[in-house]
Write a protein that holds these residues in place. Structure first.
Motif, short mmCIF file in Angstrom:
data_model
loop_
_atom_site.label_atom_id
_atom_site.label_comp_id
_atom_site.label_asym_id
_atom_site.label_seq_id
_atom_site.Cartn_x
_atom_site.Cartn_y
_atom_site.Cartn_z
N MET A 155 2.62 9.28 -6.37
CA MET A 155 3.16 10.62 -6.14
C MET A 155 4.38 10.87 -7.02
SD MET A 155 2.77 11.56 -2.11
CE MET A 155 3.61 10.14 -1.43
N ALA A 156 5.21 9.85 -7.22
CA ALA A 156 6.38 10.00 -8.09
C ALA A 156 5.96 10.32 -9.52
CB ALA A 156 7.23 8.73 -8.05
N LYS A 178 0.82 -1.21 0.00
CA LYS A 178 0.00 0.00 0.00
C LYS A 178 0.86 1.26 0.00
CE LYS A 178 -3.76 2.29 2.52
NZ LYS A 178 -4.66 2.24 3.71
N ILE A 179 1.90 1.26 0.83
CA ILE A 179 2.79 2.43 0.88
C ILE A 179 3.50 2.60 -0.45
CG2 ILE A 179 4.80 3.45 2.03
CD1 ILE A 179 4.07 1.92 4.54
N GLN A 180 4.00 1.50 -1.00
CA GLN A 180 4.77 1.56 -2.24
C GLN A 180 3.93 2.09 -3.41
OE1 GLN A 180 5.73 -2.57 -1.89
NE2 GLN A 180 7.91 -2.18 -1.53
N ILE A 181 2.67 1.66 -3.46
CA ILE A 181 1.78 2.12 -4.54
C ILE A 181 1.51 3.61 -4.40
CG2 ILE A 181 -0.57 1.96 -5.45
CD1 ILE A 181 -0.45 -1.06 -4.83
N THR A 182 1.26 4.06 -3.17
CA THR A 182 1.01 5.50 -2.94
C THR A 182 2.21 6.33 -3.35
OG1 THR A 182 -0.44 4.94 -1.08
CG2 THR A 182 0.34 7.22 -1.22
N ILE A 206 -0.54 14.16 2.15
CA ILE A 206 -0.83 15.12 1.07
C ILE A 206 -0.18 14.60 -0.20
CG2 ILE A 206 -1.03 17.14 2.55
CD1 ILE A 206 1.84 17.82 1.92
N ASP A 207 -0.64 15.09 -1.35
CA ASP A 207 -0.05 14.68 -2.61
C ASP A 207 0.69 15.86 -3.24
OD1 ASP A 207 -2.08 16.29 -3.49
OD2 ASP A 207 -3.29 14.67 -4.34
N ILE A 208 1.20 15.65 -4.43
CA ILE A 208 2.00 16.69 -5.09
C ILE A 208 1.16 17.93 -5.39
CG2 ILE A 208 3.47 17.22 -7.07
CD1 ILE A 208 4.61 15.16 -5.08
N LEU A 219 9.12 12.18 -0.81
CA LEU A 219 7.84 11.47 -0.96
C LEU A 219 7.41 10.84 0.36
CD1 LEU A 219 8.30 9.68 -4.42
CD2 LEU A 219 7.19 11.86 -3.93
N LEU A 220 8.39 10.38 1.15
CA LEU A 220 8.06 9.79 2.45
C LEU A 220 7.43 10.82 3.38
CD1 LEU A 220 11.20 7.55 3.14
CD2 LEU A 220 8.94 6.81 2.41
#
Length: 618
Positions: A201-202, A193-197, A297-299, A289-290
């Motif tokens: 964002m990347a 889940k963290i990796q997908i989020t 929040i997102d970009i 990103l972390l």
């Protein structure tokens, strides 16, 4: 200009487009391809970004510019948002030109984390590309350091089966469908889940226009979000300990270790502190990103939010004296920010030239908060005059109250001639001045080698009080300022090493005897001895001192164990039963921290019980 070129597909690396051009042009020698697209046979192909983009743009046609190629077909946008403005300008010149120093400036040499040793792809993206374009290609989002999932299909990326280390430096690798694994892979781990989020964002980062923001802006935007979470003090400093604690409750320690981003809280230069402070060091975008993931929040949010302006925004602020003709006009230029003792919230005190002084608790969250009064400290001469004028008109107390926007009791109090509550400047305490002056003088005699700056660091309380209340006498006793030529004398580091070793040894023996234990750190030792600058910058010249510090400096866990052992010793001296839950309570440790050191404490209790024959309760 080339007669034809393989136009880059959406989000395709320019490296991949050139690899396809080499294939379709029929060239056999890669140097021929380099000369055709870069006008040079000595260019070294680079997957991440590359160089000579000015020449490349001229060769492939007027539809492209160097800037558009860099923005749309390299991974540079992944880094750009978090670079300083100066570094952004330098790197753009590097990419357009010969690329000398590019990867050093970008941090891909010394500061890289999770570096990928090949090319990666998403099998669903590859199949979609083949169906739509007739061939797969290298997506730039799949090559980003730290990103292991496809942001569109939320599946784990697969390494393309070509060993780049065995290829020629000038060889371009082109994706071919026959080498790709297209069957679905159900790879799921505990951090999916963290990796997908982070992957999503990347991908958003790659879409941000070049130089839209810089490190200077993002640091202030982070502060705005941290302030909302009460992680910024009244003096505008980040609560680093609290931030570290809540950060690791959001992102597991194991995840941080897996991605080379573990945080050493004891280090003044761990990446989380560097990222949230106004320092010149750059931090890898994956770690940015972390922090965005932690802040939830997102970009797009980081782009839209305003820079942090402090708990009460930017001045000037409105005067809220209803008796003044400038009521609600923004003419108050300064605000004094203090901290509420109980809630730790910032308190702003605003003083107008009309004598009206008011305060309110912050931070301000909406524009209307600027017109809110928490407490009036001083009403001032303009308000007093208006009160007398209204009383002469024989108005009722209620009418005056409404006119001046105050309470009825306040009107009665001042009409009766009560003294106005005025914030008086503290009178000088002559006895305290004399006491601090004696302490400074004795300190100068004891530490003759200290200069003015070192004396100020060693006696901060005394120095600042004397500076504010009796600067003349303070300066009379301080050492004479050294001329610049004197400061250029060669330092005998061997002699200084021995001196520091003895002083630190003595101080260490004193520190461990303190009734209330304090954690022994390089910072504490350096500040108390006035040698912190040398310990931080010149420790490599002080080998004995460095070895001693390594042996005595405590980690957080070491300090917790020592503190608890001291509590256990005291219980045994008073012939009390040692209860671990009592040790935890007196030591003020959190449950998770206490569990980690419980085994050490149990061993210590058993050892002491054999010595004392005391009663030990689990």
């Amino acid at each position: 200009m080339l007669p034809f070129f393989t136009d880059p597909y959406p989000d395709e690396l320019i490296y991949s487009a050139i690899a396809r051009y080499h294939f379709y042009s029929g060239n056999i020698d890669f140097k021929d391809t380099l000369e055709e697209v870069f006008l040079s046979r000595s260019v070294i192909p680079s997957m991440e970004i590359g160089s000579q983009f000015t020449a490349l743009a001229q060769q492939i046609g007027s539809n492209y510019s160097a800037e558009s190629l860099i923005a749309d077909h390299t991974i540079y946008p992944y880094y750009a948002l978090f670079l300083s403005k100066q570094r952004q300008r330098e790197i753009m010149e590097d990419i357009k030109g010969n690329g000398q120093g590019l990867y050093t400036r970008l941090g891909l040499v010394a500061g890289s984390i999770c570096k990928k040793d090949g090319f990666y792809y998403c099998n669903k993206c590859a199949k979609k590309d083949f169906d739509q374009y007739g061939e797969p290609y290298i997506h730039r989002e799949h090559q980003l350091q730290g990103i292991d999932y496809c942001s569109h299909h939320e599946i784990k990326l697969i390494k393309y089966p070509v060993d780049v280390n065995r290829q020629s430096r000038i060889e371009f690798i082109r994706f071919e469908l026959k080498h790709m694994e297209l069957s679905p892979l159900n790879v799921v781990d505990e951090f999916t889940k963290i990796q997908i989020t982070l992957a999503k964002m990347a991908y958003q980062l790659l879409k941000v226009p070049l130089n839209e923001l810089s490190r200077e802006n993002t640091a202030l935007k982070y502060r705005a979000f941290l302030r909302e979470r009460n992680l910024v003090t009244a003096s505008n400093r980040i609560r680093q300990s609290n931030l570290h604690e809540v950060f690791q409750t959001k992102i597991p320690k194991e995840f941080l270790e897996k991605y080379s981003s573990a945080i050493d809280e004891s280090s003044e230069y761990n990446w989380l502190k560097v990222l949230t402070r106004n320092v010149k060091r750059h931090v890898h975008p994956f770690r940015h990103l972390l922090i965005l993931f932690f802040l939830e929040i997102d970009i797009s949010s980081i782009l839209e939010v305003d820079n942090d302006k402090g708990p009460f925004g930017n001045g000037p602020w409105p005067c809220l004296n209803k008796a003044a003709i400038h009521y609600k006009q923004s003419i108050v230029k300064d605000v004094e920010v203090t901290r509420d003792f109980k809630t730790k919230s910032p308190i702003g005190t605003f003083a107008c030239t009309c004598g009206f002084i008011y305060a309110r608790k912050g931070p301000d969250k909406i524009d209307e908060d600027r017109y809110r009064i928490g407490r009036v400290k001083v009403f001032g001469h303009v308000w007093q005059k208006k009160l007398q004028e209204l009383s002469m008109k024989s108005l009722s107390i209620r009418a005056i109250k409404r006119e001046l926007n105050v309470d009825s009791k306040t009107v009665k109090k001042y009409l009766k001639g009560s003294n106005e509550v005025v914030t008086k400047k503290k009178s000088k305490d002559t006895s305290l001045i004399e006491q601090y002056l004696v302490e400074i003088v004795e300190g100068i005699k004891k530490y003759e080698e200290l200069n003015r700056t070192q004396i100020r660091e060693r006696f901060p309380k005394q120095y600042i009080y004397l500076y504010r209340n009796d600067k003349k006498r303070l300066y009379e006793h301080l050492p004479v300022k050294k001329k610049k030529s004197e400061s250029t004398k060669i330092v005998d580091w061997g002699k200084r090493d021995k001196e520091y070793y003895m002083k630190i040894n003595q101080l260490y023996r004193e520190l461990v005897q303190y009734e209330k234990p304090i954690r022994i750190t390089k910072s504490i030792i350096g500040k108390k001895l006035g040698i912190l600058a040398n310990l931080e910058c010149n420790l490599n010249k002080l080998p004995q001192t460095e070895i001693l510090l390594q042996s005595i400096v405590e980690s957080v866990q070491d300090f917790q164990i020592r503190r608890c052992c001291k509590i256990i010793d005291k219980m045994l001296e008073e012939n009390k039963s040692v209860l671990l839950w009592q040790v935890q309570r007196v030591g003020g440790l959190r449950s998770l921290s206490f569990i980690e050191i419980k085994g050490e404490l149990e061993s210590y209790i058993k050892y002491k019980s054999l010595e004392k024959g005391s009663i030990i309760d689990e």
